[in-house]
Structure formats: C-alpha cells, structure tokens
Design a protein around this motif. Sequence first.
Motif, PDB file in Angstrom:
ATOM      1  N   ASN A 206     132.877  44.160  66.023  1.00  0.00           N
ATOM      2  CA  ASN A 206     131.633  44.462  65.310  1.00  0.00           C
ATOM      3  C   ASN A 206     131.913  45.097  63.958  1.00  0.00           C
ATOM      4  OD1 ASN A 206     130.021  43.442  67.352  1.00  0.00           O
ATOM      5  ND2 ASN A 206     129.845  45.401  68.406  1.00  0.00           N
ATOM      6  N   LYS A 209     133.026  42.308  61.643  1.00  0.00           N
ATOM      7  CA  LYS A 209     131.852  41.528  61.243  1.00  0.00           C
ATOM      8  C   LYS A 209     131.022  42.282  60.216  1.00  0.00           C
ATOM      9  CE  LYS A 209     127.784  39.213  63.211  1.00  0.00           C
ATOM     10  NZ  LYS A 209     127.014  38.939  64.447  1.00  0.00           N
ATOM     11  N   TYR A 210     130.882  43.595  60.410  1.00  0.00           N
ATOM     12  CA  TYR A 210     130.109  44.442  59.493  1.00  0.00           C
ATOM     13  C   TYR A 210     130.731  44.425  58.095  1.00  0.00           C
ATOM     14  CZ  TYR A 210     127.554  48.652  57.997  1.00  0.00           C
ATOM     15  OH  TYR A 210     126.741  49.540  57.342  1.00  0.00           O
ATOM     16  N   HIS A 211     132.057  44.531  58.047  1.00  0.00           N
ATOM     17  CA  HIS A 211     132.727  44.577  56.741  1.00  0.00           C
ATOM     18  C   HIS A 211     132.768  43.202  56.081  1.00  0.00           C
ATOM     19  CE1 HIS A 211     135.096  46.175  53.546  1.00  0.00           C
ATOM     20  NE2 HIS A 211     136.133  45.386  53.810  1.00  0.00           N
ATOM     21  N   ASN A 213     130.561  40.994  56.360  1.00  0.00           N
ATOM     22  CA  ASN A 213     129.195  40.816  55.874  1.00  0.00           C
ATOM     23  C   ASN A 213     129.041  41.423  54.478  1.00  0.00           C
ATOM     24  OD1 ASN A 213     126.318  40.079  56.461  1.00  0.00           O
ATOM     25  ND2 ASN A 213     126.016  42.271  56.199  1.00  0.00           N
ATOM     26  N   HIS A 214     129.687  42.570  54.269  1.00  0.00           N
ATOM     27  CA  HIS A 214     129.661  43.223  52.955  1.00  0.00           C
ATOM     28  C   HIS A 214     130.351  42.360  51.898  1.00  0.00           C
ATOM     29  CE1 HIS A 214     130.102  46.259  49.816  1.00  0.00           C
ATOM     30  NE2 HIS A 214     131.406  46.033  49.829  1.00  0.00           N
ATOM     31  N   GLY A 222     126.124  48.114  53.270  1.00  0.00           N
ATOM     32  CA  GLY A 222     127.265  48.186  54.185  1.00  0.00           C
ATOM     33  C   GLY A 222     128.514  48.738  53.532  1.00  0.00           C
ATOM     34  N   SER A 228     129.538  52.813  60.231  1.00  0.00           N
ATOM     35  CA  SER A 228     128.292  52.601  59.485  1.00  0.00           C
ATOM     36  C   SER A 228     127.448  53.876  59.427  1.00  0.00           C
ATOM     37  CB  SER A 228     127.478  51.475  60.133  1.00  0.00           C
ATOM     38  OG  SER A 228     127.171  51.792  61.487  1.00  0.00           O
ATOM     39  N   LEU A 237     122.147  50.293  55.246  1.00  0.00           N
ATOM     40  CA  LEU A 237     122.518  49.339  56.288  1.00  0.00           C
ATOM     41  C   LEU A 237     122.102  47.929  55.846  1.00  0.00           C
ATOM     42  CD1 LEU A 237     121.378  51.215  59.503  1.00  0.00           C
ATOM     43  CD2 LEU A 237     123.744  50.655  58.908  1.00  0.00           C
ATOM     44  N   LYS A 241     121.516  44.901  60.554  1.00  0.00           N
ATOM     45  CA  LYS A 241     121.644  46.203  61.209  1.00  0.00           C
ATOM     46  C   LYS A 241     120.303  46.944  61.212  1.00  0.00           C
ATOM     47  CE  LYS A 241     125.925  47.217  62.588  1.00  0.00           C
ATOM     48  NZ  LYS A 241     126.266  47.901  63.866  1.00  0.00           N
TER      49      LYS A 241
END
Length: 246
Positions: A206, A209-211, A213-214, A222, A228, A237, A241
């Motif tokens: 996760n 995926k979060y990074h 996405n940034h 993000g 986060s 966010l 998110k």
Amino acid sequence: MSSATQRSFKMVAQEFTVDLDKPLVFQVGHLGEAYEEWVHQPIVSREGPRFFENEFVESLTRTVWWAIPSIWLPVVCYCVLKSVRMGHALPEIALMVVSGIFIWTLLEYTLHRFLFHIKTKSYWGNTLHYLLHGCHHKHPMDGLRLVFPPAATAILLVPFWNMVLLFASPSITPALFGGGLLGYVMYDCTHYYLHHGHPGNDVPKNLKKYHMNHHFRVQDKGFGITSSLWDGVFGTLPPSKMATKM
C-alpha cells in the motif's frame, strides 16, 4: 534516424529542446515556465541521464542506497551513546530517539511539499530544482539518484545540529539529533525500496502504491514517503485516500 526515435531522445518545450543525449543540468534552466510540465512527464528507465560533463562532479550525483545506512548509522550510535555518557537513563534515551524520528517525519513532509515541489521558472530556479528533486520526478527509476548524496547530507547536518541545540539541552541534543538522523536513514531506505523493492505484504504494498500514485497520477498530493500521517493532518491526501477516509 526516424522521427519516432528522435522523439525518444529529445523533449521539446516552447523554443528550447532538451537533448537527453547531453548533460542535463545546465539545459533544464532554459525551459522557463515550461519546466514544470516537462519535469512531471516521467521517463521510466533504470538507466539515469548524465548530469555533468565533468566526471568527478558527475560521480558525486550518484549514490548506492546501502551507502546511507553504512555511513549514517554509526553516527546515530555515536550521538545516542553521547547522551548516555552524559547521564541519561535508557528510557529517557528511547524517548529522545523516538521524538527525533517523529520530528523527522514532519520535516520529511514539509521539505517534500514546500521545497521539493516549489514552482520555478527562472534559469537558476529550474536548475537548482532539477538537482534537488526534479531529476527524481523526471527519472523516477534511476536507482543511483534515489537517495541523498552523503556529501550534501553532511553539509546540511551542521545547521540542523545547531537548530536542535537551540531548543534542547547539551545532553539531550545528541540523542534527539541521532533520532532525527535515524528517521532520515529509514526514510531514504524506504524510498529506495518503494521504487525498486517487491513488497510481499499489504503494508509495504500500500505504501508503494501510495508513492507511485504521487509520481504518476497526482503529483501535488501524497507528499509523505514513510507514511501518509501528515498528508492526513494537512489535507494533502490523494483523492482515492480521501474517499476511503470518508
């Protein structure tokens, strides 16, 4: 050479052409206002570009990830032991180190959001931004430019030490500073792993995926790397998110 091949080697913005076959650092400043759009069009390749013509200067821009823990973890230990020798008990030391790590997470977020993503359009503004962070967004998979060069870190540590000394006693400063430095080491290693690692369980998956996405979808949200947390506190966010949170 076909036009398609030429486009793969050159990026055109306004009247200036950035030639990816030549050292980039002193080219990108000429993009002016077009730099912001250019730098956020990533080139996904493990092979990074050349920055400088000079071989020695070029070598200073490349750092293997394991150099970060190898160089800075001994400094962390030295700082922590210094506070121990000054009479602090282990529970106090643990609190100082954890506090330093926590302070680092806020510093990580603040630097990434307000300095690394500052808007520039002047020649030197673009050039300095590219060196600082723009290169990472342009070439996000360049494994030798993911972590911060130790020489630059060493220079920056001096004012950070003095800053901690302003707010903490001489005996608390070493362990608090060591905790912050440990937070930095964790951040840089985590950042490298998010780009080049293959996580097997949900938490790192996760976070990766979060990074990503940034980098590839919502580049003005993000900003947290190791978590986060501060994105949630300060309202940055990414949309997915935010929907989950609601």
